[in-house]
Design a protein around this motif. Structure first.
Motif, mmCIF file in Angstrom:
data_model
loop_
_atom_site.group_PDB
_atom_site.id
_atom_site.type_symbol
_atom_site.label_atom_id
_atom_site.label_comp_id
_atom_site.label_asym_id
_atom_site.label_seq_id
_atom_site.Cartn_x
_atom_site.Cartn_y
_atom_site.Cartn_z
ATOM 1 N N LYS A 1 70.200 11.023 15.014
ATOM 2 C CA LYS A 1 69.921 9.461 15.226
ATOM 3 C C LYS A 1 69.142 9.885 16.249
ATOM 4 C CE LYS A 1 73.505 7.005 13.140
ATOM 5 N NZ LYS A 1 74.526 6.093 13.360
ATOM 6 N N GLU A 2 69.392 10.787 17.348
ATOM 7 C CA GLU A 2 68.573 10.852 18.445
ATOM 8 C C GLU A 2 68.652 12.274 19.028
ATOM 9 O OE1 GLU A 2 71.817 9.453 21.758
ATOM 10 O OE2 GLU A 2 70.325 7.790 20.804
ATOM 11 N N ILE A 3 67.846 12.387 20.110
ATOM 12 C CA ILE A 3 67.618 13.780 20.520
ATOM 13 C C ILE A 3 68.123 13.738 22.054
ATOM 14 C CG2 ILE A 3 66.351 15.888 21.516
ATOM 15 C CD1 ILE A 3 64.059 14.756 19.643
ATOM 16 N N THR A 4 69.064 14.583 22.358
ATOM 17 C CA THR A 4 69.707 14.418 23.707
ATOM 18 C C THR A 4 69.780 15.966 24.400
ATOM 19 O OG1 THR A 4 71.188 12.769 22.922
ATOM 20 C CG2 THR A 4 71.693 13.939 24.972
ATOM 21 N N ILE A 5 69.484 16.138 25.707
ATOM 22 C CA ILE A 5 69.295 17.186 26.311
ATOM 23 C C ILE A 5 70.833 17.416 26.822
ATOM 24 C CG2 ILE A 5 68.074 18.723 28.118
ATOM 25 C CD1 ILE A 5 66.442 17.574 25.729
ATOM 26 N N THR A 6 71.452 18.433 26.600
ATOM 27 C CA THR A 6 72.804 18.745 26.802
ATOM 28 C C THR A 6 73.111 19.382 28.159
ATOM 29 O OG1 THR A 6 72.622 20.823 25.451
ATOM 30 C CG2 THR A 6 72.882 19.015 24.370
ATOM 31 N N TYR A 7 72.389 19.696 28.843
ATOM 32 C CA TYR A 7 72.912 20.139 30.148
ATOM 33 C C TYR A 7 72.759 19.246 31.303
ATOM 34 C CZ TYR A 7 67.675 20.507 30.875
ATOM 35 O OH TYR A 7 66.593 20.248 30.806
ATOM 36 N N ASP A 8 73.489 19.209 32.462
ATOM 37 C CA ASP A 8 73.659 18.480 33.557
ATOM 38 C C ASP A 8 72.552 17.212 33.494
ATOM 39 O OD1 ASP A 8 74.984 20.964 35.822
ATOM 40 O OD2 ASP A 8 75.896 19.993 33.983
ATOM 41 N N TYR A 9 71.451 17.736 33.580
ATOM 42 C CA TYR A 9 70.343 16.494 33.810
ATOM 43 C C TYR A 9 69.986 15.997 32.254
ATOM 44 C CZ TYR A 9 69.006 17.900 38.591
ATOM 45 O OH TYR A 9 68.925 18.174 39.865
ATOM 46 N N LYS A 10 70.013 14.907 32.138
ATOM 47 C CA LYS A 10 69.660 14.351 30.854
ATOM 48 C C LYS A 10 68.623 13.574 30.963
ATOM 49 C CE LYS A 10 74.331 14.552 29.193
ATOM 50 N NZ LYS A 10 75.678 13.911 28.611
ATOM 51 N N PRO A 11 67.384 13.986 31.298
ATOM 52 C CA PRO A 11 66.023 13.313 31.627
ATOM 53 C C PRO A 11 65.635 12.227 30.854
ATOM 54 C CG PRO A 11 65.514 15.469 31.155
ATOM 55 C CD PRO A 11 66.918 15.293 31.260
ATOM 56 N N VAL A 12 65.604 12.700 29.411
ATOM 57 C CA VAL A 12 64.980 11.783 28.530
ATOM 58 C C VAL A 12 65.824 11.892 27.081
ATOM 59 C CG1 VAL A 12 62.793 11.470 27.157
ATOM 60 C CG2 VAL A 12 62.721 12.135 29.626
ATOM 61 N N VAL A 13 65.694 10.743 26.350
ATOM 62 C CA VAL A 13 66.036 10.575 24.873
ATOM 63 C C VAL A 13 64.940 10.088 24.244
ATOM 64 C CG1 VAL A 13 67.838 9.455 23.372
ATOM 65 C CG2 VAL A 13 68.744 10.184 25.577
ATOM 66 N N VAL A 14 64.832 10.371 23.255
ATOM 67 C CA VAL A 14 63.564 10.304 22.350
ATOM 68 C C VAL A 14 63.931 9.692 20.963
ATOM 69 C CG1 VAL A 14 61.165 11.055 21.322
ATOM 70 C CG2 VAL A 14 62.195 11.938 23.644
ATOM 71 N N LYS A 15 63.642 8.631 20.562
ATOM 72 C CA LYS A 15 63.766 8.057 19.124
ATOM 73 C C LYS A 15 62.428 7.873 18.748
ATOM 74 C CE LYS A 15 68.124 6.046 20.310
ATOM 75 N NZ LYS A 15 68.899 4.426 20.249
ATOM 76 N N LYS A 16 62.130 7.180 17.672
ATOM 77 C CA LYS A 16 60.860 7.202 16.975
ATOM 78 C C LYS A 16 59.730 6.331 17.938
ATOM 79 C CE LYS A 16 58.570 5.313 12.917
ATOM 80 N NZ LYS A 16 58.585 4.559 11.577
ATOM 81 N N ASP A 17 60.459 5.381 18.458
ATOM 82 C CA ASP A 17 59.357 4.304 19.172
ATOM 83 C C ASP A 17 60.015 3.921 20.355
ATOM 84 O OD1 ASP A 17 61.413 2.634 18.340
ATOM 85 O OD2 ASP A 17 60.075 1.478 17.129
ATOM 86 N N THR A 18 61.059 5.001 20.900
ATOM 87 C CA THR A 18 61.796 4.512 22.094
ATOM 88 C C THR A 18 61.767 5.818 22.979
ATOM 89 O OG1 THR A 18 63.085 2.884 21.284
ATOM 90 C CG2 THR A 18 63.843 3.640 23.187
ATOM 91 N N LEU A 19 61.754 5.753 24.482
ATOM 92 C CA LEU A 19 61.686 6.429 25.422
ATOM 93 C C LEU A 19 63.022 6.125 26.440
ATOM 94 C CD1 LEU A 19 58.592 7.765 26.537
ATOM 95 C CD2 LEU A 19 59.935 9.243 25.598
ATOM 96 N N ILE A 20 64.085 6.932 26.833
ATOM 97 C CA ILE A 20 65.026 6.482 27.654
ATOM 98 C C ILE A 20 64.819 7.504 28.852
ATOM 99 C CG2 ILE A 20 67.217 6.175 27.742
ATOM 100 C CD1 ILE A 20 67.658 5.506 24.758
ATOM 101 N N TYR A 21 64.766 6.951 29.980
ATOM 102 C CA TYR A 21 64.686 7.773 31.108
ATOM 103 C C TYR A 21 66.120 7.899 31.720
ATOM 104 C CZ TYR A 21 59.614 7.648 30.740
ATOM 105 O OH TYR A 21 58.367 7.868 30.360
ATOM 106 N N ASP A 22 66.697 8.860 31.963
ATOM 107 C CA ASP A 22 67.814 8.901 33.069
ATOM 108 C C ASP A 22 67.282 8.843 34.509
ATOM 109 O OD1 ASP A 22 70.027 9.394 34.408
ATOM 110 O OD2 ASP A 22 71.019 10.677 32.903
ATOM 111 N N VAL A 23 67.305 7.975 35.031
ATOM 112 C CA VAL A 23 66.632 7.646 36.559
ATOM 113 C C VAL A 23 67.310 8.674 37.383
ATOM 114 C CG1 VAL A 23 66.691 6.114 38.391
ATOM 115 C CG2 VAL A 23 66.356 5.286 36.086
ATOM 116 N N LYS A 24 68.396 9.331 37.365
ATOM 117 C CA LYS A 24 68.896 10.235 38.571
ATOM 118 C C LYS A 24 68.345 11.683 38.264
ATOM 119 C CE LYS A 24 73.072 11.782 36.171
ATOM 120 N NZ LYS A 24 72.817 11.050 34.947
#
Length: 886
Positions: A106-129
């Motif tokens: 359902k989504e792409i998640t970067i799996t190490y300590d930093y999780k900067p971005v989650v990408v969906k079809k029309d959504t960008l989710i920034y991890d601010v830290k």
């Protein structure tokens, strides 16, 4: 500029970095657009590097030398791939080939300590830290560090070149959905993630058919802030002079699972406004987005945007936003706003009135005081009985009061006249709308919208002078002192309704049916009287003044829209049948007009890829005159102007076409937007003007004289090394026919503006920019006039000595008018702040207008006048501000 500062800005030009480029494709060689490419430094105190693959799968990473990296690539449904790069690597490119993992994620998640971005079809989710350093004070400072996100000085936000139009906190609208109040007041330490949602629609099942172009930004709060009171308080006072300048500001927030409350308060006399013009337009709204076109009945512009072009300014502002979840199906949200303003202005003007053979010059000195009070209350009910049905109710009450006093000294032919003008206006508005959306099944969806509004205004205008004026145009009786009072009573009411049915025939063909009715009425009464010193009253009604009108305009329409898709090409031709009924009742006679029109439109869009598209839009429009243009008797407008309407006016008709092109390429570092528009009126309402010295008599007429407007706008932003270079151009040509003193003249009014801006684009560097804009204006008609303007700007934002921040901006403008007279003015501000990390106190020393420039010069022209004005501004303001974070 100090030498060390120049060296500081130039040093990064000689710093060393290296670039890794390549592609991200699947095992068959197909590009994977929007794949995440993230380089994690393997040493401490180095920042994360991030890129998104373009439509060809290309990516570009700018990496630091002497730093080893771990590069990870992720994409929906594919196995993640890792590339390790040593410090000072020599490799220039690397091509990733990802293998399918056989799972539908359902989504792409970067799996190490930093999780900067989650990408969906029309959504960008920034991890601010992952991008911020923890020293940020407000959300605005965090957003500026996110890749592809820009925040302008007015609080507007763009993401990858597209403007954010909806602002949410925890999935709910924040103060009407404008960005300025949110980005400038939400504390940085409360923010966890930032979601950017393209093609946003508040009703999920309408997304496939509604063609939404909204870009939403949703702020997700940290868990410990979701049931917590947080915010900050500022207090500032003048420290260099004794002018009594002050500033007080509070932004307080309470968030819980089912209850959210936000309060913003502001008190200052330095010309600062808490909300922007865009926010004001939202607050003034209160109407459904499905029904548009109603002209706003009140002008709230004075309450929005900073205003230092005054000699005195006092502002009080408070706003409360709330949301309460009643149950799983019903939410209640709303806001209340109170604003109080006092401004004092001083302007000196030289005006040249153009007539057929002669010109008349007037010198003016105008001093004014304005007191304005505004109150708005808004409540919205959001009811979701099930996943396929949605109800909205929105009710808004708005009340405003304005009292203005101005003293005008006019010098004409060596004779000086003084006019005092008193204006007061009370206004009450009630607006509400009801929306119902129902998804019957996968192919059929319906929408019903009803808008209602009521507006009651009572402006009173009084002109006081010891000199007879408008001789021959108003029926003055001789007196030692002249007191003219005008009273207007205006009531506007409207009810608009729309029923829309969406039929999804298949994935490539949609058919939409629209049935609606727009009803608007106006009751207008105007009286003008002279109050003589002996106590008698001279009623102007016996000489053709005074108006009493009932106005009704009804628009019944039926429309069909057919949307089809051929490959990447989407078209939506439409035809609307309108039946217009216009009726006016006045003292002399009644007038009725009935028309039936077919109004076609065509929307066509070609999407080359997700980051590049071309859009064309055409429409034919018929527009009817408002009530005040149909008044059959005379109306006093100002000390030198009288207006008479035309009860026989008909509709204007015009063609409008626009062409838009946009392209965003993170690989090439380019953001490009271009717009061309053309408007041609084939039936036109334009005022005929009679001039006698400075006195003006105006009346509108309907003609078949064409009016054409061409406009071309373009903006390109290119990343060059660690800088961004921006170029923009705005060109317009307006051709129309104007009658002045019974002479018909073809007028051309043209404007050209070009600009260039260079700014730093490295998050570690100081934020700095230099800009230059050149503007040309030409007018050809009764005379030939031209104006030019050159504007240079510079700004800097730098952190130093760990806890200090310095900001400054400087702008100089050079103007030249038709007589080759040159003027210039300079504006500069500076801010020095100190705050220790995790310390609730912050100290700021600011200098607003530190060059102590007391005036601004402006040149302009219109159909029959050329003017040059000098506006007096607030002086230098040096303040110390202390802030405390809750």
């Amino acid at each position: 500029m100090p030498k060390y500062l120049i060296l500081l800005l130039l040093f990064p030009l000689f710093s060393f970095s290296q670039t890794l480029t390549g592609t991200v494709k699947d095992s068959l060689g197909n590009p994977l657009q929007n794949a995440n490419v993230i380089a994690k430094p393997l040493v401490e105190k180095q920042g994360l590097k991030f890129a998104i693959a373009d439509h060809l799968g290309r990516y570009k990473l700018e990496l630091e030398k002497d730093v080893p990296y771990e590069v990870r690539v992720s994409y929906l449904g594919f196995v993640e791939e890792i590339l390790n790069l040593p410090a000072n690597f020599s490799q220039k490119e690397h091509h990733f080939k990802l293998k399918e993992n056989g799972q539908e994620l359902k989504e792409i998640t970067i799996t190490y300590d930093y999780k900067p971005v989650v990408v969906k079809k029309d959504t960008l989710i920034y991890d601010v830290k992952a991008f911020a350093n923890g020293n940020e004070r407000k959300l605005k400072e965090q957003l500026e560090k996110l890749p592809g996100v820009e925040v302008d000085k007015n609080g507007g936000v763009t993401v990858q070149g597209k403007k954010v139009t909806k602002f949410l906190v925890e999935n709910k609208s924040f103060f009407g959905g404008g960005t300025k109040l949110g980005v400038e007041n939400i504390p940085a330490d409360a923010v966890d993630k930032v979601e950017v949602i393209d093609n946003f629609n508040e009703v999920g099942f309408l997304k496939q058919v509604s063609d939404s172009e909204d870009l939403a930004m949703n702020i997700k709060l940290k868990e410990d802030k979701k049931k917590f009171i947080f915010g900050d308080v500022d207090a500032g006072a003048e420290v260099a002079d004794n002018n009594g300048f002050y500033l007080g500001h509070a932004a307080l927030f309470y968030y819980a699972t089912k209850t959210n409350v936000s309060f913003i308060g502001d008190l200052n006399n330095i010309g600062k406004r808490t909300f922007s013009f865009q926010d004001m337009m939202r607050f003034q709204g209160g109407a459904s987005s499905f029904i548009s076109g109603r002209k706003q009945l009140t002008d709230l512009y004075s309450f929005a945007s900073d205003n230092t072009d005054v000699i005195e300014n006092k502002s009080q502002f408070s706003a409360l936003n709330f949301r309460q979840e009643i149950n799983s199906k019903l939410d209640v949200e709303g806001f209340a706003i109170f604003s109080k303003l006092f401004t004092s202005t001083l302007t000196e003007s030289n005006i040249e009135y153009l007539q057929n053979t002669t010109a008349t010059s007037e010198e003016r000195i105008n001093k004014g005081e304005n007191k304005s009070i505004l109150g708005i209350g808004n409540v919205k009910l959001n009811y979701t009985p099930n996943t396929k049905e949605k109800w909205f109710y929105n009710g808004q009450f708005q009340s405003s009061a304005n009292d203005m006093t101005s003293v005008l000294n006019s010098r004409l032919d060596g004779q000086q006249t003084s006019f005092e003008t008193l204006n007061s206006a009370d206004n009450v508005q009630i607006k509400q709308f009801l929306e119902w959306h129902k998804q019957v099944n996968s192919k059929h969806t319906t929408t019903l919208v009803i808008n209602q509004s009521y507006d009651n205004q009572k402006p009173i205008n009084t002109w006081l002078t010891d000199t007879e004026f408008l001789t021959g145009l108003i029926p003055l009786e001789n007196d030692s002192f002249y007191n003219i009072q005008q009273v207007k009573k205006v009531k506007n009411s409207s009810v608009d309704a729309l029923f829309k049915h969406y039929w999804i025939i298949n994935n490539y063909n949609h058919l939409y049916t629209n049935v609606g009715n727009n009803l608007g009425t106006t009751q207008l009464q105007i009286t003008e009287k002279q109050y003589l010193t002996d106590g008698t009253i001279n009623d102007f009604a016996t000489d053709g003044f005074g108006n009493d009108m009932d106005y009704l305009l009804n628009d019944l329409y039926l429309g069909l829209e057919y949307k089809f898709k051929i490959g990447k090409w989407v078209n939506k031709p439409a035809i609307y049948a309108h039946y217009y009924h216009l009726k006016t009742q006045q003292i002399a006679a009644d007038y009725t007009l009935n028309n039936t029109f077919l109004q076609p439109s065509w929307l066509s869009e070609y999407e080359f890829n997700q980051s590049e598209n071309l859009k064309f839009n055409y429409r034919l429009v018929n527009e009817y005159p408002e009530a005040n243009r149909l008044l059959e008797r005379y109306t006093l407008q100002s000390y030198n102007s009288v207006f008479r309407g035309n009860a026989l006016l008909r509709n204007e008709r015009f063609h409008n076409a626009t062409l838009n092109y946009s392209k965003t390429s993170m690989y090439r570092g380019i953001m490009l937007f271009a717009n061309a528009s053309f408007t041609k009126k084939v039936r036109t309402i334009r005022n005929e003007i009679g001039l006698d010295g400075i006195n003006q008599f105006t009346t509108p007429t309907i003609t078949d004289n064409p009016e054409t407007t061409y406009r071309v706008y373009g903006n390109i932003d290119k990343k060059i090394h660690k800088f961004r270079l921006g170029l923009n151009a705005n060109l317009s040509w307006f051709n129309y026919v104007q009658t002045v003193n019974n002479q018909t003249i073809i007028n051309d009014r043209n404007n050209q503006s070009i600009g260039i801006k260079l700014r730093t684009a490295n998050k570690k560097w100081p934020s700095a920019s230099v800009s230059y804009n050149k503007t040309f204006s030409q007018f050809s008609g009764l005379t030939n006039s031209k104006l030019t303007s050159d504007r240079f700007g510079f700004d800097l934002d730098i952190d130093f000595w760990k806890h200090f921040n310095f900001k400054t901006d400087y702008e100089v403008t050079f103007n030249e008018n038709s007589n080759n007279i040159a003027t210039d003015f300079r504006i500069a501000n500076a801010y020095l702040s100190y705050q220790k990390k995790n310390n609730p106190f912050r100290f700021e020393l600011s200098a607003q207008n530190y060059l102590n420039n007391g005036t601004k010069i402006n040149n302009s022209f219109s159909d029959f006048m050329i003017s040059s004005s000098t506006t007096y501004t607030l002086p230098r303001i040096v303040m110390l501000t202390i802030s405390y974070k809750l």
